[in-house]
Design an enzyme around this catalytic site. Structure first.
Site, PDB file in Angstrom:
ATOM      1  N   GLU A  82       0.872  -1.175   0.000  1.00 25.79           N
ATOM      2  CA  GLU A  82       0.000   0.000   0.000  1.00 25.79           C
ATOM      3  C   GLU A  82       0.909   1.225   0.000  1.00 25.79           C
ATOM      4  O   GLU A  82       1.832   1.309   0.815  1.00 25.79           O
ATOM      5  CB  GLU A  82      -0.869  -0.009   1.257  1.00 25.79           C
ATOM      6  N   GLU A 126      -8.538  11.676   2.263  1.00 21.62           N
ATOM      7  CA  GLU A 126      -8.887  10.849   3.411  1.00 21.62           C
ATOM      8  C   GLU A 126      -9.130  11.737   4.621  1.00 21.62           C
ATOM      9  O   GLU A 126      -8.474  12.769   4.783  1.00 21.62           O
ATOM     10  CB  GLU A 126      -7.749   9.886   3.775  1.00 21.62           C
TER      11      GLU A 126
END
Length: 216
Positions: free
Chosen positions: A112, A203
């Protein structure tokens, strides 16, 4: 506080169960969804806390508004990542913890990754291992690595590495030369695998704010 980012990987576990809708009429998205819109891949995930509303706009544009959120991820980009140059522009106005970053996954190895361009009150690098720096697109970026153990991922619960480049001179518009980061990571032994999706990601975690971003 690196757990802030680990909350978001649940999005990737969840998306494998989603249908991928085709072109959608403009509408507010408030529950977990992935698909294509005006030629761009998009992804939205929330754990349901607070209020979060995501909207797809023309071409690569999207907007998101949140208030007292739990955690969420959102953005537009490409279903398959690559070492492309990514242009982004717009506004990013968090109150509290939030990120604006190129974000993606690879498999074999499972990784990630974040190329962080802007953030709110919290710099996650303080909780990770500093590996070096890279200069790209007018700024120094600090490079970090962190291992996630038994956390959700695009292949289910797994142990995997996170790779980060965090820009020192924060910005909400510009070009990200992803190859510079991928190559710098590789030189530090932080290799990527086969690309999965890649987005310009907004986010938020236990915060409020708004963002309007255009990707190309």
């Amino acid at each position: 506080m690196v757990s802030f980012s680990s909350l978001f990987v649940a999005a990737c576990a969840a998306v494998t169960a989603f249908a991928l809708p085709n072109e959608l009429e403009k509408r507010a998205i408030t529950s977990n969804e992935q698909g294509t819109n005006n030629g761009y891949f998009y992804s939205f995930w929330t754990n349901g806390g607070g209020s979060v509303s995501y909207n797809n706009g023309a071409a690569g544009q999207y907007s998101v508004n949140w208030k007292d959120c739990g955690s969420f991820t959102s953005g537009k980009g490409w279903a398959t990542g690559s070492a492309r140059n990514i242009n982004f522009s717009g506004s990013f106005n968090p109150s509290g913890n939030a990120y604006l970053a190129v974000y993606g996954w690879t498999t074999s190895p499972l990784v990630e990754y974040y190329i962080m361009e802007n953030y709110g009150e919290y710099n996650p690098g303080s909780s990770m291992a500093h590996k070096g720096t890279v200069t790209s697109d007018g700024s120094v970026y600090d490079i970090y690595a962190h291992q996630q153990v038994n956390q959700p991922s695009i292949v289910g619960t797994a142990t995997f590495n996170q790779y980060w480049s965090i820009r020192r001179n924060k910005r909400s518009s510009g070009t990200v030369t992803t190859a510079n980061h991928f190559n710098a990571w590789s030189r530090l032994g932080m290799g990527l695998g086969s690309h999965n999706y890649q987005i310009v990601n907004t986010e938020g975690y236990q915060s409020s704010g708004s963002a309007s971003i255009t990707v190309s």
